[in-house]
Design a protein around this motif. Structure first.
Motif, PDB file in Angstrom:
ATOM      1  N   SER A 178     -21.291   3.126  10.916  1.00 26.07           N
ATOM      2  CA  SER A 178     -22.511   3.907  11.101  1.00 26.07           C
ATOM      3  C   SER A 178     -22.275   5.348  10.673  1.00 26.07           C
ATOM      4  O   SER A 178     -21.127   5.798  10.543  1.00 26.07           O
ATOM      5  N   ASP A 179     -23.393   6.079  10.480  1.00 29.26           N
ATOM      6  CA  ASP A 179     -23.293   7.516  10.247  1.00 29.26           C
ATOM      7  C   ASP A 179     -23.362   8.303  11.548  1.00 29.26           C
ATOM      8  O   ASP A 179     -23.410   9.532  11.537  1.00 29.26           O
ATOM      9  N   GLY A 180     -23.400   7.584  12.683  1.00 28.95           N
ATOM     10  CA  GLY A 180     -23.360   8.230  13.995  1.00 28.95           C
ATOM     11  C   GLY A 180     -24.698   8.710  14.505  1.00 28.95           C
ATOM     12  O   GLY A 180     -24.772   9.281  15.593  1.00 28.95           O
ATOM     13  N   GLY A 181     -25.773   8.487  13.760  1.00 29.30           N
ATOM     14  CA  GLY A 181     -27.081   8.890  14.244  1.00 29.30           C
ATOM     15  C   GLY A 181     -27.517   8.042  15.418  1.00 29.30           C
ATOM     16  O   GLY A 181     -27.184   6.856  15.509  1.00 29.30           O
ATOM     17  N   ASP A 182     -28.263   8.636  16.341  1.00 28.94           N
ATOM     18  CA  ASP A 182     -28.786   7.884  17.484  1.00 28.94           C
ATOM     19  C   ASP A 182     -30.051   8.561  17.975  1.00 28.94           C
ATOM     20  O   ASP A 182     -30.037   9.738  18.319  1.00 28.94           O
ATOM     21  N   ASN A 183     -31.157   7.836  17.969  1.00 28.80           N
ATOM     22  CA  ASN A 183     -32.397   8.356  18.553  1.00 28.80           C
ATOM     23  C   ASN A 183     -32.986   7.353  19.520  1.00 28.80           C
ATOM     24  O   ASN A 183     -34.191   7.259  19.682  1.00 28.80           O
ATOM     25  N   GLY A 184     -32.103   6.608  20.186  1.00 29.36           N
ATOM     26  CA  GLY A 184     -32.532   5.683  21.228  1.00 29.36           C
ATOM     27  C   GLY A 184     -32.585   6.372  22.574  1.00 29.36           C
ATOM     28  O   GLY A 184     -32.451   7.592  22.693  1.00 29.36           O
ATOM     29  N   THR A 185     -32.742   5.575  23.624  1.00 37.29           N
ATOM     30  CA  THR A 185     -32.922   6.115  24.976  1.00 37.29           C
ATOM     31  C   THR A 185     -31.772   5.783  25.917  1.00 37.29           C
ATOM     32  O   THR A 185     -31.791   6.211  27.065  1.00 37.29           O
ATOM     33  N   VAL A 186     -30.781   5.032  25.454  1.00 35.20           N
ATOM     34  CA  VAL A 186     -29.683   4.600  26.316  1.00 35.20           C
ATOM     35  C   VAL A 186     -28.473   5.495  26.097  1.00 35.20           C
ATOM     36  O   VAL A 186     -28.138   5.846  24.964  1.00 35.20           O
ATOM     37  N   ASP A 187     -27.826   5.885  27.195  1.00 35.91           N
ATOM     38  CA  ASP A 187     -26.643   6.737  27.114  1.00 35.91           C
ATOM     39  C   ASP A 187     -25.524   6.013  26.370  1.00 35.91           C
ATOM     40  O   ASP A 187     -25.156   4.883  26.706  1.00 35.91           O
ATOM     41  N   LEU A 188     -24.965   6.678  25.353  1.00 33.78           N
ATOM     42  CA  LEU A 188     -23.962   6.036  24.506  1.00 33.78           C
ATOM     43  C   LEU A 188     -22.692   5.697  25.279  1.00 33.78           C
ATOM     44  O   LEU A 188     -22.146   4.600  25.149  1.00 33.78           O
ATOM     45  N   SER A 189     -22.204   6.628  26.076  1.00 36.64           N
ATOM     46  CA  SER A 189     -20.949   6.387  26.795  1.00 36.64           C
ATOM     47  C   SER A 189     -21.100   5.234  27.781  1.00 36.64           C
ATOM     48  O   SER A 189     -20.208   4.391  27.917  1.00 36.64           O
ATOM     49  N   ALA A 190     -22.229   5.181  28.473  1.00 36.88           N
ATOM     50  CA  ALA A 190     -22.448   4.101  29.436  1.00 36.88           C
ATOM     51  C   ALA A 190     -22.536   2.752  28.740  1.00 36.88           C
ATOM     52  O   ALA A 190     -21.987   1.754  29.207  1.00 36.88           O
ATOM     53  N   ALA A 191     -23.236   2.705  27.592  1.00 38.78           N
ATOM     54  CA  ALA A 191     -23.378   1.443  26.863  1.00 38.78           C
ATOM     55  C   ALA A 191     -22.042   0.989  26.278  1.00 38.78           C
ATOM     56  O   ALA A 191     -21.714  -0.197  26.290  1.00 38.78           O
ATOM     57  N   ALA A 192     -21.242   1.934  25.780  1.00 36.49           N
ATOM     58  CA  ALA A 192     -19.971   1.574  25.153  1.00 36.49           C
ATOM     59  C   ALA A 192     -18.960   1.065  26.168  1.00 36.49           C
ATOM     60  O   ALA A 192     -18.103   0.241  25.838  1.00 36.49           O
ATOM     61  N   SER A 193     -19.041   1.529  27.412  1.00 37.81           N
ATOM     62  CA  SER A 193     -18.058   1.150  28.428  1.00 37.81           C
ATOM     63  C   SER A 193     -18.293  -0.241  28.990  1.00 37.81           C
ATOM     64  O   SER A 193     -17.509  -0.723  29.793  1.00 37.81           O
ATOM     65  N   LEU A 194     -19.373  -0.923  28.570  1.00 36.29           N
ATOM     66  CA  LEU A 194     -19.703  -2.222  29.140  1.00 36.29           C
ATOM     67  C   LEU A 194     -18.822  -3.351  28.616  1.00 36.29           C
ATOM     68  O   LEU A 194     -18.653  -4.363  29.288  1.00 36.29           O
ATOM     69  N   GLY A 195     -18.323  -3.232  27.395  1.00 37.40           N
ATOM     70  CA  GLY A 195     -17.659  -4.383  26.784  1.00 37.40           C
ATOM     71  C   GLY A 195     -16.297  -4.077  26.217  1.00 37.40           C
ATOM     72  O   GLY A 195     -15.510  -3.307  26.781  1.00 37.40           O
ATOM     73  N   ALA A 196     -16.011  -4.693  25.059  1.00 38.41           N
ATOM     74  CA  ALA A 196     -14.702  -4.613  24.422  1.00 38.41           C
ATOM     75  C   ALA A 196     -14.506  -3.261  23.744  1.00 38.41           C
ATOM     76  O   ALA A 196     -15.459  -2.497  23.558  1.00 38.41           O
ATOM     77  N   PRO A 197     -13.258  -2.936  23.338  1.00 38.26           N
ATOM     78  CA  PRO A 197     -13.009  -1.674  22.631  1.00 38.26           C
ATOM     79  C   PRO A 197     -13.768  -1.625  21.303  1.00 38.26           C
ATOM     80  O   PRO A 197     -13.897  -2.628  20.601  1.00 38.26           O
ATOM     81  N   ILE A 198     -14.273  -0.444  20.981  1.00 39.85           N
ATOM     82  CA  ILE A 198     -15.062  -0.243  19.767  1.00 39.85           C
ATOM     83  C   ILE A 198     -14.239   0.568  18.778  1.00 39.85           C
ATOM     84  O   ILE A 198     -13.737   1.655  19.115  1.00 39.85           O
ATOM     85  N   TYR A 199     -14.118   0.044  17.562  1.00 43.54           N
ATOM     86  CA  TYR A 199     -13.429   0.750  16.487  1.00 43.54           C
ATOM     87  C   TYR A 199     -14.499   1.185  15.489  1.00 43.54           C
ATOM     88  O   TYR A 199     -15.100   0.355  14.800  1.00 43.54           O
TER      89      TYR A 199
END
Length: 734
Positions: free
Chosen positions: A163-184
């Motif tokens: 991704s280019d890192g853009g985000d215009n959604g409504t969900v907190d990125l850190s909270a969503a990323a901590s739910l599952g497996a490691p993200i590379y």
């Protein structure tokens, strides 16, 4: 072998002892040889033991191929920003396809199960050849949540994010990323070297200033252009009306400008701030933003109560009557008649005049019909304790505005000890200790405080320097009422010089619960009108702005709340509050919502009550085209109308997908850290498979097969039961 639900050792020993005891007791009274009793008891014990083992859910150890069973989702951003061509001329989505086909799939597929998912508006499976940058927005947080739900209960070695890192959604990125497996994460797009100009925000202030003047604030930023000036142009309904040239302090520093505009009072006005595009910019879609200024709406209703006839009443009423946004009812106390009863002179609309014959409303419905109450030289003894409590509720619950001024209201700290005491922004004492640091402007003359220089009530001119000059020219007041320090949360907007040069608060405001309040401690402000040139409008402008500001917080019984800057295609929430004329919430109201699109199509949407919030309703509309939408709401309780409300909404005034189109490395780092992964550079991609393999043994545990959940475990149980039964039959037992 391990167990999914193991028992502690002491509990397992106790269960074994209980099973042995039950097995022995089952054949204790049976007349058979001791050796046969021991054989049958052993068969019963083996059966019970196997049942206990099955309840503990034995697991088979992971085999050598367990790592290959782990899944690696490859999440590819397919929003429109990925379609931008970067400095090398290649589009970002082409770079993403090259990464998937040329590097990721060849290295990951031999060791893991790989699945390619596209995300933007939604998450969906895709083939590398079908990846295209067509989605309207980048909902990265929602995508991470969707991936977590998609692979719930399955072994995921890691997630690869391109991704280019853009985000215009409504969900907190850190909270969503901590739910599952490691993200590379693998970033695509240019970083700080990209050249781009962008209008960051356009906001329109509330229409408080006289003659419906509105401040439109514009912020912009330029990257890669150093301190070169930025031309900010303002358009009104597509027509250029003003331009400002602003130079940033350094590259990447934001700049701002404030435009003073006079929008149409009767229809919505769109103001657009734009920067002329340059040929070397990364993207030009972010060079403009628009904001909607809605029409003025209904006039605000003001109740002016004068404690005694005087000049101020006539001057104030004349100033407010000339303002089309105000509707004034006035009550003047004349004195007592022959029977000793108070008499009043009432000027009011016919529908409200009867409630004012006694000098002041006595019911919530009558008082709450107003937006602002002005008590001018009103002796507190003129109002009953019930009327004072009603006025407090008018501010706190109805959200109305209260203005108190005049010496009679402040003599002997008149409102002290009444329900209105803490509604007023100044302590009702004669101590001025809180303003000792303020310089005295001179006896009974006016000087703005730092808070007053920016407050809309105190703006007599557009430019700050001219505004200060206009206030310095205002004639001195006849006298002031010495009140105390401001309450916590209150603001003193202007001071005046008292006896001995002590600075005294002249204008003070505060927000109280849902409403607003203001005090003016000066006497004979009408002198500003009499002693200044006839063309000077300082007196009228100040008092009009004061009443407009006080009225802004006052809602109608039926209110409609719209979001600020929605985009086409989104589900847009509509918040509705329904109250009766006493402003009691009505959860039993029937609410109808009608939406008129820019093309004139009318749609009816459903409004549902919110169980947790009495009198609150929620509806949702979908804007399929950009432009101005008109939303009208009507509510009724049975056959009784609770009122109607209309709002206007600009859809597509900003393109959030093109906001700061450079590579957002901070967002990718935040996602990677929260998940326990990492942001990969191009040289680290070839080592990604090794990183994922190290994590595979931990995820392969979830792949272990439960041994008892199979046919042979049932067959063993059946065999034990059959062996016991056949042995009993062979030895002549039933």
């Amino acid at each position: 072998m391990s167990f999914a639900t193991p028992l502690p050792l002491w509990a397992f020993v106790a269960v074994l002892a209980a099973a042995a005891g039950l097995s022995w007791l089952a054949y204790r009274g049976v007349a058979i040889a001791p050796r046969r009793r021991r054989v049958l008891s052993a068969l019963r014990f083996a059966t019970l033991l196997w049942i206990v083992i099955c309840l503990m859910r034995p697991l088979a150890p992971a085999g050598a191929g367990a790592a290959h069973d782990a899944i690696v989702p490859i999440l590819v951003d397919t929003s429109r920003s990925m379609g931008l061509a970067d400095m090398n001329g290649a589009r970002r989505i082409e770079r993403a396809r090259s990464l998937v086909n040329g590097e990721l799939l060849p290295s990951l597929s031999p060791r893991f199960q790989t699945e390619i998912l596209r995300f933007g508006d939604r998450v969906a499976p895709a083939e590398p050849s079908t990846l295209s940058a067509t989605d309207r927005r980048t909902a990265l947080g929602e995508a991470l949540q969707a991936v977590h739900d998609r692979y719930r209960g399955r072994a995921v070695a890691g997630i690869v994010l391109i991704s280019d890192g853009g985000d215009n959604g409504t969900v907190d990125l850190s909270a969503a990323a901590s739910l599952g497996a490691p993200i590379y994460a693998i970033g695509v797009g240019p970083g700080t070297a990209a050249r781009d100009r962008e209008v960051v925000s356009v906001t329109a202030a509330e229409s408080v200033l006289s003659d419906a003047t509105v401040d439109v604030a514009v912020s912009a930023v330029a990257h890669g252009y150093g301190s070169s000036p930025i031309d900010l142009r303002l358009l009104e309904n597509g027509r250029p009306i003003d331009v400002r040239r602003v130079a940033p302090a350094e590259d990447g520093s934001p700049v701002s400008a404030i435009f003073h505009v006079s929008p149409n009072r009767d229809s919505a006005t769109i103001y657009t701030a734009e920067i002329p595009p340059a040929s070397d910019e990364l993207v030009t879609e972010n060079n403009a933003r628009s904001v909607l200024v809605p029409p003025a709406g209904r006039p605000r209703r003001v109740l002016l109560v004068q404690g005694a006839p005087g000049f101020e009443h006539a001057f104030l009423r004349r100033a407010w009557a000339a303002d089309r946004s105000l509707e004034v009812d006035a009550v003047v106390r004349k004195g007592r008649d022959d029977s000793g009863a108070e008499t009043f002179y009432v000027q009011a609309a016919p529908l409200r005049a009867n409630a004012l014959l006694g000098g002041y409303p006595n019911t919530r419905e009558a008082l709450f019909a107003y937006d602002v109450v002005v008590l001018a030289n009103v002796d507190p003894d003129l109002l009953t304790n019930g009327q004072l409590s009603l006025t407090r509720a008018f501010v706190a619950e109805r959200g109305g505005g209260l203005l108190v001024f005049g010496a009679r209201g402040f003599e002997r700290q008149g409102f002290r000890g009444t329900p209105l005491e803490d509604v007023l922004p100044l302590e009702l004492t004669d101590r001025a200790g809180g303003l000792q640091a303020a310089a005295s402007p001179g006896r009974n003359r006016v000087a703005l405080t730092s808070a007053g220089r920016d407050h809309p009530i105190m703006q007599l001119a557009a430019e700050p320097s001219e505004n200060e000059k206009r206030w310095a020219a205002v004639p001195p007041l006849a006298s002031i009422s010495p009140l105390g320090v401001p309450r916590a949360g209150a603001s003193v907007l202007a001071v005046t010089g008292g006896p001995g040069g002590t600075a005294r608060a002249l204008v003070a405001v505060q927000r109280f619960a849902d409403g607003r309040s203001m005090v003016f401690t000066g006497e004979a402000a009408w002198r500003w009108k009499m002693l200044l040139p006839s063309s000077d409008q300082s007196y009228e402008r100040f008092w009009r702005q004061a009443v407009r500001w006080l009225a802004q917080a006052a809602p109608d019984p039926l209110t409609l709340t719209l979001p600020a800057a929605p985009s086409p295609g989104e589900a847009i929430p509509l918040q509705i509050a329904a109250r009766d004329r006493e402003y009691a919430p009505r959860a039993d109201a029937l609410v109808d919502v009608h939406v008129t699109s820019p093309s004139g199509r009318i749609e009816t949407v459903r409004a549902d009550p919110l169980p947790a919030e009495r009198g609150q309703f929620r509806a949702s509309m979908r804007a399929t085209e950009p432009g101005v939408y008109r939303v009208s709401v009507e509510a009724r309780q049975g056959q009784t109308s609770l009122g109607s409300s209309t709002g206007t909404l600009l859809v597509g005034g900003v393109d959030p997908e093109m906001t700061d189109p450079r590579l957002n490395e901070d967002a990718l780092q935040r996602v990677a850290r929260a998940s326990g992964g990492a942001v990969l550079t191009p040289r680290e991609i070839d080592r990604l498979a090794d990183r994922l393999t190290k994590g595979a043994p931990s995820v392969s545990i979830a792949q272990r097969r439960e041994l008892w959940h199979s046919g042979w475990s049932f067959a063993l149980l059946a065999a034990l039961l059959a062996a016991e039964w056949l042995t009993r039959r062979a030895w002549g037992l039933k």
